[in-house]
Design a protein around this motif. Sequence first.
Motif, PDB file in Angstrom:
ATOM      1  N   ALA A  75     -54.644  15.015 -91.737  1.00  0.00           N
ATOM      2  CA  ALA A  75     -53.991  16.152 -90.515  1.00  0.00           C
ATOM      3  C   ALA A  75     -54.334  18.534 -90.502  1.00  0.00           C
ATOM      4  CB  ALA A  75     -52.498  15.724 -89.821  1.00  0.00           C
ATOM      5  N   LYS A  76     -53.894  18.082 -91.590  1.00  0.00           N
ATOM      6  CA  LYS A  76     -53.782  20.106 -92.408  1.00  0.00           C
ATOM      7  C   LYS A  76     -54.610  20.422 -92.752  1.00  0.00           C
ATOM      8  CE  LYS A  76     -48.563  19.175 -92.378  1.00  0.00           C
ATOM      9  NZ  LYS A  76     -47.484  19.495 -93.148  1.00  0.00           N
ATOM     10  N   ASN A  77     -56.289  19.489 -93.379  1.00  0.00           N
ATOM     11  CA  ASN A  77     -56.377  20.066 -93.425  1.00  0.00           C
ATOM     12  C   ASN A  77     -56.628  20.375 -95.462  1.00  0.00           C
ATOM     13  OD1 ASN A  77     -58.793  18.807 -92.038  1.00  0.00           O
ATOM     14  ND2 ASN A  77     -59.662  21.045 -91.416  1.00  0.00           N
ATOM     15  N   THR A  78     -55.663  20.088 -95.755  1.00  0.00           N
ATOM     16  CA  THR A  78     -55.097  20.368 -97.462  1.00  0.00           C
ATOM     17  C   THR A  78     -55.394  18.980 -98.301  1.00  0.00           C
ATOM     18  OG1 THR A  78     -53.975  21.554 -96.349  1.00  0.00           O
ATOM     19  CG2 THR A  78     -53.240  21.241 -98.233  1.00  0.00           C
ATOM     20  N   VAL A  79     -55.383  19.001 -99.502  1.00  0.00           N
ATOM     21  CA  VAL A  79     -55.775  18.772-101.015  1.00  0.00           C
ATOM     22  C   VAL A  79     -53.806  19.563-101.669  1.00  0.00           C
ATOM     23  CG1 VAL A  79     -57.487  19.720-101.665  1.00  0.00           C
ATOM     24  CG2 VAL A  79     -56.468  17.099-102.252  1.00  0.00           C
ATOM     25  N   TYR A  80     -53.880  18.689-102.304  1.00  0.00           N
ATOM     26  CA  TYR A  80     -52.390  18.632-103.065  1.00  0.00           C
ATOM     27  C   TYR A  80     -53.087  17.908-104.734  1.00  0.00           C
ATOM     28  CZ  TYR A  80     -50.119  19.273 -98.507  1.00  0.00           C
ATOM     29  OH  TYR A  80     -50.097  19.621 -97.300  1.00  0.00           O
TER      30      TYR A  80
END
Length: 123
Positions: A75-80
């Motif tokens: 949903a945030k287009n983010t990988v951690y």
Amino acid sequence: QVQLVESGGGLVQAGGSLRLSCAASGGTFSRSAMGWFRQPPGKEREFVAAISGYGVSTYYADSVKGRFTISRDNAKNTVYLQMNSLKPEDTAAYYCAARYYSATYYKTDYNYWGQGTQVTVSS
């Protein structure tokens, strides 16, 4: 064209933690496998962790297994990359990478790269 921007690097003492983030834009993020690689000073870029498009599968280098965790928020287009119990040998520039299709260990399989974020672990 996919663009990747890493953040969250810094200086930390051995045993500490950091969380890296990689924000993606310009592509179909949820369908992209994402990887983290690192390049220690004077060495080649090496695989750290990867995650499949919908986060079903994750993969880790033996050197970080049990200490690092890769995750994603589509949903945030983010990988951690959550990094715990950091060691001086984790010192490196960390790069986020993306590819369509499945996650792999091989840097040559990834089509898109971020600019990197520096992680330095002091002893």
